[in-house]
Design an enzyme around this catalytic site. Structure first.
Site, mmCIF file in Angstrom:
data_model
loop_
_atom_site.group_PDB
_atom_site.id
_atom_site.type_symbol
_atom_site.label_atom_id
_atom_site.label_comp_id
_atom_site.label_asym_id
_atom_site.label_seq_id
_atom_site.Cartn_x
_atom_site.Cartn_y
_atom_site.Cartn_z
ATOM 1 N N CYS A 10 0.844 -1.187 0.000
ATOM 2 C CA CYS A 10 0.000 0.000 0.000
ATOM 3 C C CYS A 10 0.877 1.234 0.000
ATOM 4 O O CYS A 10 1.868 1.299 0.737
ATOM 5 C CB CYS A 10 -0.888 -0.011 1.245
ATOM 6 S SG CYS A 10 -1.950 1.435 1.405
ATOM 7 N N HIS A 38 -8.999 -3.420 -2.231
ATOM 8 C CA HIS A 38 -8.052 -2.580 -1.501
ATOM 9 C C HIS A 38 -8.475 -1.112 -1.558
ATOM 10 O O HIS A 38 -8.551 -0.440 -0.524
ATOM 11 C CB HIS A 38 -6.660 -2.773 -2.110
ATOM 12 C CG HIS A 38 -5.570 -2.020 -1.426
ATOM 13 N ND1 HIS A 38 -4.595 -2.652 -0.694
ATOM 14 C CD2 HIS A 38 -5.277 -0.697 -1.370
ATOM 15 C CE1 HIS A 38 -3.760 -1.738 -0.206
ATOM 16 N NE2 HIS A 38 -4.151 -0.546 -0.618
ATOM 17 N N GLU A 39 -8.756 -0.612 -2.756
ATOM 18 C CA GLU A 39 -9.096 0.808 -2.907
ATOM 19 C C GLU A 39 -10.450 1.137 -2.289
ATOM 20 O O GLU A 39 -10.605 2.184 -1.650
ATOM 21 C CB GLU A 39 -9.046 1.226 -4.379
ATOM 22 C CG GLU A 39 -7.695 1.044 -5.046
ATOM 23 C CD GLU A 39 -6.531 1.666 -4.291
ATOM 24 O OE1 GLU A 39 -6.720 2.703 -3.609
ATOM 25 O OE2 GLU A 39 -5.423 1.108 -4.362
ATOM 26 N N HIS A 91 -10.034 1.471 1.404
ATOM 27 C CA HIS A 91 -9.544 2.802 1.787
ATOM 28 C C HIS A 91 -10.707 3.771 1.970
ATOM 29 O O HIS A 91 -10.761 4.521 2.953
ATOM 30 C CB HIS A 91 -8.626 3.376 0.701
ATOM 31 C CG HIS A 91 -7.199 2.995 0.831
ATOM 32 N ND1 HIS A 91 -6.443 3.274 1.942
ATOM 33 C CD2 HIS A 91 -6.366 2.368 -0.031
ATOM 34 C CE1 HIS A 91 -5.210 2.832 1.765
ATOM 35 N NE2 HIS A 91 -5.140 2.271 0.576
#
Length: 197
Positions: free
Chosen positions: A106, A148-149, A152
Site C-alpha cells: 500500500c 483494496h481501494e 480505503h
C-alpha cells in the site's frame, strides 16, 4: 496538474469513511473534480502504484484511480477512475493467506508488504469521470485492487485485514517506522521508491 504527498498510516483521513462525491440532479459532478482526478493519476504514476484512493492524498471523498493489470505478471493494464464505488465480492477464504500468492502492499504503508486474505473475484459499480455509470469486474490482482481501494474509502487499510503472524509483523513495522501518528506523508518522486520499482 501535480504530484501531491501521500498520507501514511495513522493519519485520521485514512481511518475515517469518506463522503460520497456529490452528483447533481442532472448527473453533473463538481467542477473541481477533474483537477483532483488528474492530481490522483499524477501521484499514483509517480509512486508506481496500481491504485490510489482520494483519502490517501488527504481528500475525504469517495473515489479512486487505478492502473492495474488483470493478473500478476501481465503487462496489459486497465486504467481509469471510479466515483462513489460500491463493492461486491465472492467469499473471502478462511485459510491463512499464502505468503507468495497473497502478498499486498500500500502506498500509505510505504515499502512494506504482507500476505492479505482477499476474495478471488470482485465487482465495483459507480461513475466514471464524466458521471456515466461504470462497472468494473475482475479476478486475481484486479479483484485485489478493487477491494483494496474500496477499503480505503471505507476507512480501512489492508493492515486492518491482516491475521496472525502477519498482523503482528505489520504492527511491529508500523512501530519501527514511527508511523501510526497523524501528519506523516511521503512525496513520490522526491524520495526513492519505497517498493523499489
Amino acid at each position: 496538474m501535480a504530484v501531491v504527498p501521500i498520507r501514511i498510516v495513522g493519519d485520521p483521513v485514512l481511518h475515517t469513511p469518506t463522503e460520497p462525491v456529490p452528483v447533481g440532479p442532472d448527473g453533473s459532478l463538481p467542477d473541481d473534480l477533474p483537477a483532483l482526478i488528474q492530481d490522483m493519476f499524477d501521484t499514483m504514476d509517480a509512486a508506481n502504484g496500481v491504485g490510489l484512493a482520494a483519502n490517501q492524498i488527504g481528500v475525504a471523498k469517495r473515489l479512486f484511480v487505478y492502473d492495474c493489470a488483470p493478473t500478476r505478471g501481465q503487462t496489459t493494464r486497465r486504467r481509469g477512475v471510479v466515483i462513489n464505488p460500491v463493492l461486491e465480492t465472492s467469499e473471502v477464504p478462511e485459510t491463512m493467506p499464502d505468503p507468495d500468492e497473497d502478498e499486498e502492499g500500500c502506498l500509505s504503508v510505504p515499502g512494506e508488504n504482507f500476505p492479505t486474505g482477499r476474495a478471488d473475484w470482485a465487482r465495483v459499480t459507480g461513475l466514471d469521470a464524466d458521471g456515466s455509470p461504470i462497472t468494473l469486474e475482475g479476478e486475481d490482482l484486479f479483484a485485489r485492487m478493487l477491494q483494496h481501494e474500496t477499503g480505503h474509502l471505507d476507512g480501512f487499510l489492508y493492515l486492518d485485514r491482516l491475521v496472525g503472524r502477519y498482523a503482528r509483523a505489520a504492527k511491529k513495522a508500523v512501530k519501527r517506522n514511527g508511523w501510526g501518528v497523524p501528519g506523516l506523508s511521503w512525496m513520490p518522486g522526491e524520495v526513492p521508491d519505497p517498493f523499489g520499482h
